[in-house]
Design an enzyme around this catalytic site. Structure first.
Site, PDB file in Angstrom:
ATOM      1  N   HIS A   9      -5.226   9.380  -0.330  1.00 21.24           N
ATOM      2  CA  HIS A   9      -5.155   8.562   0.880  1.00 21.24           C
ATOM      3  C   HIS A   9      -6.146   9.034   1.950  1.00 21.24           C
ATOM      4  CE1 HIS A   9      -3.175   6.070   4.038  1.00 21.24           C
ATOM      5  NE2 HIS A   9      -2.947   5.294   2.997  1.00 21.24           N
ATOM      6  N   TYR A  52      -6.298   2.873   5.466  1.00 19.73           N
ATOM      7  CA  TYR A  52      -6.513   2.520   6.885  1.00 19.73           C
ATOM      8  C   TYR A  52      -7.557   1.416   7.060  1.00 19.73           C
ATOM      9  CZ  TYR A  52      -4.680   7.286   6.868  1.00 19.73           C
ATOM     10  OH  TYR A  52      -3.962   8.410   6.589  1.00 19.73           O
ATOM     11  N   ASP A 103       0.817  -1.212   0.000  1.00 20.37           N
ATOM     12  CA  ASP A 103       0.000   0.000   0.000  1.00 20.37           C
ATOM     13  C   ASP A 103       0.852   1.264   0.000  1.00 20.37           C
ATOM     14  OD1 ASP A 103      -2.028  -1.801   0.324  1.00 20.37           O
ATOM     15  OD2 ASP A 103      -2.717  -1.050   2.254  1.00 20.37           O
ATOM     16  N   ASP A 104       0.299   2.324  -0.560  1.00 19.30           N
ATOM     17  CA  ASP A 104       0.760   3.716  -0.396  1.00 19.30           C
ATOM     18  C   ASP A 104       1.786   4.232  -1.410  1.00 19.30           C
ATOM     19  OD1 ASP A 104      -0.906   3.538   1.771  1.00 19.30           O
ATOM     20  OD2 ASP A 104       0.682   3.621   3.276  1.00 19.30           O
ATOM     21  N   HIS A 153       3.902  -2.149   3.172  1.00 18.71           N
ATOM     22  CA  HIS A 153       3.809  -0.758   2.701  1.00 18.71           C
ATOM     23  C   HIS A 153       5.071  -0.366   1.945  1.00 18.71           C
ATOM     24  CE1 HIS A 153       0.886  -1.054   5.930  1.00 18.71           C
ATOM     25  NE2 HIS A 153       0.230  -0.084   5.326  1.00 18.71           N
ATOM     26  N   HIS A 211      -5.980   3.129  -4.370  1.00 18.49           N
ATOM     27  CA  HIS A 211      -5.936   3.373  -2.910  1.00 18.49           C
ATOM     28  C   HIS A 211      -6.342   4.826  -2.641  1.00 18.49           C
ATOM     29  CE1 HIS A 211      -4.753   2.002   1.044  1.00 18.49           C
ATOM     30  NE2 HIS A 211      -3.697   2.771   1.168  1.00 18.49           N
TER      31      HIS A 211
HETATM   32 ZN   LIG Z   1      -2.569   3.288   2.899  1.00 19.12          ZN
END
Ligand SMILES: [Zn+2]
Length: 208
Positions: free
Chosen positions: A88, A125, A33-34, A178, A84
């Site tokens: 965010h 999250y 993620d991210d 991540h 995503h």
């Molecule tokens: Zn995230």
């Protein structure tokens, strides 16, 4: 205490989301993620290549727009790319209309950049309200996870992350890592050790 494993009852409460792909023998689904973030994402790609592993990257649109060639490199290496949101956003703190607008913005950006459909979505999250996910589900499959690596936890040692992640992984598990600045130092190392130990147990790593 850090909870690595999502309890079965939580998974059952929301059958609309993908938590784990049961019925898959000796297969594990790695997710990141991210990103994409220079150096961090590159480091992750290197480890994945070493193990012949494919994964799914839930990209933040704003990061992809800062690093479009890196986003395309992830695609080029045969990984799946998911949405995503663009910025965010936390679903619990965001009005449904604003949230959806941001989901669309992320999806449109990624689809234009990659020249392909983006099927999967993960809420930042893991927070999303019913009104939001009902709307998102019209055009995305929503993917949660059953095992958190804990790579972003400040209180967790890398050794513990590795140990617990390996311990809780089962057939069809969806693992979360991540590729972002805060986890830059830990993630590639944790990932490499986890893949090493899971390979040893006969697991293979696939994209969603
Ligand atoms: Zn995230």
């Amino acid at each position: 205490m850090f909870i690595h494993k999502v309890p079965k009852r939580v998974q059952k409460t929301f059958p609309e989301f993908i938590w784990r792909k049961s019925g898959e023998h000796q297969k594990v689904y790695l997710t990141f993620d991210d990103g994409p973030v220079p150096q961090v994402t590159d480091g992750v790609l290197e480890v994945l290549e070493k193990f012949g592993a494919k994964a799914t990257f839930f990209m933040v649109g704003a990061n992809a727009s800062k690093n479009p060639s890196l986003a395309k490199e992830v695609q080029h290496q045969g990984h799946t790319i998911g949405n995503h949101t663009f910025n965010h956003l936390n679903g619990l703190w965001t009005r449904a209309s604003k949230y959806l607008e941001n989901v669309h913005k992320g999806r449109n950006y990624l689809e234009d950049l990659l020249g392909q459909k983006v099927i999967f979505f993960r809420p930042p999250y893991g927070k999303i309200k019913k009104r939001q996910w009902k709307a998102v589900r019209e055009f995305h499959e929503i993917v949660m996870w059953d095992v958190l690596s804990g790579d972003y936890s400040q209180s967790l040692s890398v050794e513990k992350s590795i140990l617990k992640t390996v311990k809780y992984t089962q057939n069809g598990s969806v693992l979360v890592f991540h590729d972002q600045e805060k986890t830059a130092k830990k993630t590639p190392y944790i990932l490499e050790q986890v893949l090493f130990q899971l390979s040893d147990k006969g697991f293979e790593f696939d994209a969603l």
